[in-house]
Design an enzyme around this catalytic site. Structure first.
Site, PDB file in Angstrom:
ATOM      1  N   HIS A 138      39.275  52.390  34.308  1.00 26.87           N
ATOM      2  CA  HIS A 138      39.109  51.172  35.252  1.00 26.87           C
ATOM      3  C   HIS A 138      40.375  50.737  35.414  1.00 26.87           C
ATOM      4  CE1 HIS A 138      37.760  47.366  36.719  1.00 26.87           C
ATOM      5  NE2 HIS A 138      36.478  48.087  36.853  1.00 26.87           N
ATOM      6  N   HIS A 139      40.860  49.975  36.875  1.00 29.93           N
ATOM      7  CA  HIS A 139      41.762  49.627  37.403  1.00 29.93           C
ATOM      8  C   HIS A 139      42.441  48.457  36.734  1.00 29.93           C
ATOM      9  CE1 HIS A 139      44.713  49.573  40.306  1.00 29.93           C
ATOM     10  NE2 HIS A 139      43.982  50.135  41.240  1.00 29.93           N
ATOM     11  N   SER A 140      41.511  47.839  36.105  1.00 28.23           N
ATOM     12  CA  SER A 140      41.954  46.636  35.154  1.00 28.23           C
ATOM     13  C   SER A 140      42.870  47.002  34.035  1.00 28.23           C
ATOM     14  CB  SER A 140      40.828  45.952  34.753  1.00 28.23           C
ATOM     15  OG  SER A 140      40.016  46.424  34.151  1.00 28.23           O
ATOM     16  N   ASP A 190      48.516  51.370  44.981  1.00 27.49           N
ATOM     17  CA  ASP A 190      47.246  50.475  44.918  1.00 27.49           C
ATOM     18  C   ASP A 190      47.580  49.551  45.688  1.00 27.49           C
ATOM     19  OD1 ASP A 190      45.536  48.713  44.343  1.00 27.49           O
ATOM     20  OD2 ASP A 190      46.076  48.248  42.161  1.00 27.49           O
ATOM     21  N   ARG A 193      46.739  45.690  44.528  1.00 27.58           N
ATOM     22  CA  ARG A 193      47.589  45.215  43.555  1.00 27.58           C
ATOM     23  C   ARG A 193      49.156  44.751  44.099  1.00 27.58           C
ATOM     24  NH1 ARG A 193      47.708  45.421  37.380  1.00 27.58           N
ATOM     25  NH2 ARG A 193      45.898  47.010  37.261  1.00 27.58           N
TER      26      ARG A 193
END
Lengths: 457, 457
Positions: A138-140, A190, A193
């Site tokens: 996951h990107h988090s 990204d 971000r």
């Protein structure tokens, strides 16, 4: 554990069925000599016995507790390794086609938020004496570049190194975990971000920065005179994903670049341009105006301020031009002009200017926001440098590595390339409902390279 | 297409990562004689060529459009059959263990709402000359019993019938699609729909029914003097699923029933009771008071009103008793008492009384509602009658069929059994995070049956 920073929790809040916020990586390995039919399942069992899991891979989100929707990280002390580390078989005949089909499916569904946000799947039954792994994070937890680095860090350049080190093991080198630092600066994988980083930096700098950003805005509007057309890629997206991947020898790309007086990155973009043109023509959907790509580039900033920064260059892909040579020349010029815009700027100015075309993506992530403006660009193309030397996992040579990225609202196709051991590896991640027959682009990329080779021979 | 009835759209509104609202079926087939290694993939390709898809399988939800959250059905005229009809391989060695592992994973993630809400997966690489299929259908489209019937309707009792009829084909017999009618009355597979049916009926009957329901409530509280204890199954659940399945010969179950003077359903419940007792004992989690099961039963109503109705019987599972024979006797008595409560009632009275213990499930589906009351029961056990004769799919004999159901908030384990060709097939669907080592229950069910055989030999 602490409350998550807003930059992390945003990926959890914005996530929905239509917008899974995970990145992935597909790795192909050659079976080592003498590997029996149970090699992969034995390997899998061996991995399952390594119950030691580093803290990052135990983190799971808790909350949102209040109405503000802020998430906190908590540590999963009863991690169910069997859930996260999976063994899958490919259906016969086990071609790359079946591999990509399964990988697309795995990349299309959401991670379970009640568990640490990662999955690792080993895939057996691949033709040509090979097996594959698909990693989903996951990107988090990790951004795309860090995730790619993490996978590489669990490999060795020594084929005789038989020490199993899966990415979640605490024994893996930890330099990839040093946060946003080096990894994030190497390529703005990204876009969302990047916008968030800007906002954080601007907050840190105080009110004086408003002037800087305003100046950058003026400079941009003077230079980026072209406007991206509406295209079939710039629509609302759905949840399922389609993934296609293939590698091309760097030597072929280098040869075209040398003959044309262009960079290898220009040639890569020209390959994409030719393939997208043909793909859109076949569907009767080629816009009258050329497609515009957003390219994250590492830029040297004003030496007095020091360091590097990521700039977004908007590149004219020249998809309206019929000749491969003409397309490459236009792309080359467009990239030069794009880089020139940033010349002499400070890191903050670069950040601010780069954020402008990305803001719609960040806004589009917020549930309920509807995009009405025309797109700032048509497709995001990232180039992430990778290892030059072949890498091995317990003696199994990695044959290729392909990044899977996140299509955003209004950006149904993402192209990410990475270099590895003499190849340029393309990973195409598309919204399944919006980008039909994505795998056709692979053949068109090859055709496009052949056209370029002819144009400059 | 029309706005969905509330009973359908509720399953879409209430669905979340933690509460997927789809049912499933796992079918095992023997490869026909002379089937080559490409039999399954050839079969899959053959299915893909049948592009004719019946209307029900083209339906997908649209909306919610307004703030009221009402969904509408729309028809997908560009159905991507390749997305819905999948071919998967099992990893070696291809035992039932690997099959259940993959099936659990497939049952754990959400269907894509941008497409018609079903998936069909063919699985090859299964040991013992077999292959399997897993069907996943959203509850808003078909309830569990109808889905089971639908799968059966695409089969033939003639092994030489080679006419391919996948469930989505318009050429399949359509009697299973006749809506709530016969299929839904045969067993209240679905507690939430039962509550909704009640509310709909009550609305239809007008205010006079309040008195009927109040009477039924009084009668119930007088009879159901026992209260279900809190148990590890009655907690908030998470998204991932674990599925276990196995069949037992009906002859063994019939023999115990005959010797003990109990019904086959009683013996099935006693098998569950013994297995749950041992499972909970091993985890140090057996409650001091006996577990209570909710059993949907088809009941004959007052002949003057006519017809059948589904009643929920709350059954004392006697899990505090150490002897298998004592448990079966208690269960038998409890079922008799449970049926007696409904004696002479009208259909509406039966509906109203049955809804009482189910209401917490319906309420628990509404996001944000937190269950604080003790559970009305501990586990839902359904028994769905199935075909007596062996069925065939293009000459491939169906060896077994196992239902996958929906764990609800506060009900982490669901047991559904169905009969088929001389076997009683158990399908256990559990929340993966809450019910560890679910597959252990299969061995305990066998132990439990052996104990019953000893007790009554």
């Amino acid at each position: 554990m602490p409350i998550m920073p807003v930059t992390d929790s945003m990926f959890l809040l914005a996530e929905s069925r239509e917008h899974p916020m995970h990145v992935g990586g597909l790795q192909l390995f050659e079976l080592p000599e003498g590997a029996g039919p149970d090699y992969v399942s034995d390997f899998h069992r061996q991995l399952m016995s390594l119950v030691d899991v580093r803290q990052l891979f135990r983190r799971r989100p808790r909350g949102p507790v209040g109405t503000v929707g802020q998430f906190a990280w908590t540590s999963d002390e009863q991690l169910d390794l069997e859930y996260h580390v999976r063994l899958s078989g490919l259906p016969r005949p086990g071609r790359v086609r079946e591999l990509l089909e399964l990988t697309s499916r795995l990349h299309g569904y959401l991670l379970d938020r009640h568990r640490p946000l990662w999955e690792f799947t080993m895939m057996e039954g691949l033709q040509g004496n090979r097996f594959a792994t698909y990693t989903k994070v996951h990107h988090s937890l990790l951004d795309g570049v860090s995730a790619l680095r993490l996978m590489q860090s669990s490999l060795s350049d020594d084929p005789s190194d038989m020490d199993v080190r899966p990415p979640w093991s605490p024994r893996v080198r930890t330099d990839v975990f040093s946060g946003g630092g080096r990894a994030r600066e190497s390529a703005a994988f990204d876009p969302v971000r990047a916008v968030q980083d800007l906002f954080q930096e601007v907050r840190g700098f105080g009110s004086a920065t408003t002037k800087v950003i305003n100046e950058a805005f003026r400079e941009q509007s003077a230079t980026l005179s072209f406007q991206a057309p509406r295209s079939m890629f710039n629509v609302a997206i759905t949840g399922a994903r389609r993934f296609a991947a293939q590698g091309w020898p760097l030597d072929r790309i280098r040869a075209v670049g040398k003959a044309a007086g262009a960079t290898m990155n220009d040639v890569m973009l020209a390959m994409c341009s030719g393939a997208l043109r043909r793909y859109l023509l076949d569907l009767g959907a080629l816009p009258d105006k050329p497609l515009v790509a957003a390219i994250p580039m590492s830029l040297r900033t004003d030496a007095s301020i020091g360091g590097n920064a990521i700039g977004i260059i908007l590149c004219d892909l020249a998809t309206t031009e019929a000749e491969a040579g003409d397309r490459l020349r236009t792309i080359h010029d467009s990239m030069l002009r794009g880089k020139a815009v940033y010349h002499g700027m400070s890191r903050l100015q670069i950040l601010a200017l780069s954020a402008v075309p990305l803001i719609p993506l960040a806004v589009g992530m917020i549930p309920g926001m509807v995009k009405v403006a025309p797109p700032a660009f048509n497709v995001l193309i990232s180039n992430v440098p990778g290892p030059r030397k072949p890498l091995y996992w317990n003696g199994a040579r990695m044959q290729g590595v392909y990044p899977l990225s996140i299509p955003y609202e209004g950006q149904a196709l993402n192209i990410t390339v990475t270099s590895y051991a003499g190849n340029l590896e393309f990973g195409l991640t598309g919204c399944r409902g919006t980008v039909p027959h994505l795998q056709r682009l692979l053949g068109l990329l090859e055709d496009s390279l052949v056209d370029l080779e002819k144009a400059f021979s």
